[in-house]
Scaffold this motif. Sequence first.
Motif, short mmCIF file in Angstrom:
data_model
loop_
_atom_site.label_atom_id
_atom_site.label_comp_id
_atom_site.label_asym_id
_atom_site.label_seq_id
_atom_site.Cartn_x
_atom_site.Cartn_y
_atom_site.Cartn_z
N ALA A 71 16.98 -9.74 -8.45
CA ALA A 71 18.31 -10.37 -9.28
C ALA A 71 19.25 -9.03 -9.84
O ALA A 71 20.43 -9.25 -9.64
CB ALA A 71 18.02 -11.22 -10.26
N ALA A 72 18.75 -8.21 -10.49
CA ALA A 72 19.44 -7.08 -10.81
C ALA A 72 20.35 -6.23 -9.93
O ALA A 72 21.37 -5.90 -10.15
CB ALA A 72 18.62 -6.03 -11.88
N ALA A 73 19.85 -6.19 -8.74
CA ALA A 73 20.46 -5.42 -7.67
C ALA A 73 21.43 -6.07 -7.28
O ALA A 73 22.50 -5.80 -6.78
CB ALA A 73 19.48 -4.85 -6.64
N ARG A 74 21.01 -7.70 -7.03
CA ARG A 74 22.19 -8.44 -6.43
C ARG A 74 23.68 -8.67 -7.39
O ARG A 74 24.48 -8.48 -6.95
CB ARG A 74 21.78 -10.11 -6.35
N GLU A 75 23.29 -8.35 -8.78
CA GLU A 75 24.18 -8.35 -9.74
C GLU A 75 25.02 -6.95 -9.73
O GLU A 75 26.03 -7.17 -9.87
CB GLU A 75 23.53 -8.52 -11.23
N ARG A 76 24.46 -6.04 -9.51
CA ARG A 76 24.96 -4.70 -9.17
C ARG A 76 26.12 -4.64 -8.06
O ARG A 76 27.22 -4.16 -8.02
CB ARG A 76 24.06 -3.57 -8.95
#
Length: 169
Positions: free
Chosen positions: A127-132
Amino acid sequence: DAAVANFVLNHVGDPAAAVAELRRVVRPGGRMAVTVWPSPHPPLQRLWREAIDAAGVSAPADLPRLAAERDFPRTETGLASLLAAAGLVDVRCTTVTWVHQADPADWWAGAAAGIGSVGLVVQRQPAAARERIRREYVRLSAAYRDADGTLRLPTAALLGSARVDRPGT
């Protein structure tokens, strides 16, 4: 009489075999047309790679990739050669350009839903990478937005056409 493969060759494991099959189903004297994304990529396709790179994300190693020996140059000459190698005649290839217009949120939604190879990269991230990636997409796409917020991305396609030879010609 005719066959059309609009961006199909971008998604098959053996483009030459796909062209041969198109040729097989078209009667002698019939025509076929194909489109592929060119290389180097225009801004429409580059935007995704730039957003993923800026987010510090790598594509998963197990994503399907076209084997090098089955690939072809994504240029006018490369596409024309692929068609000619299948025994087609009157081969032509040209580059068609246009400006793709979309709502930025809608354009992101396709990638976020896993559509296309970029979508597979996005969806397979935590999720954190998708948001980046999403933040980088918003930042980078700002350069292509007009006053009403519409995303206007220049793009291009290679359009190849050919004829199935008549017997004895």
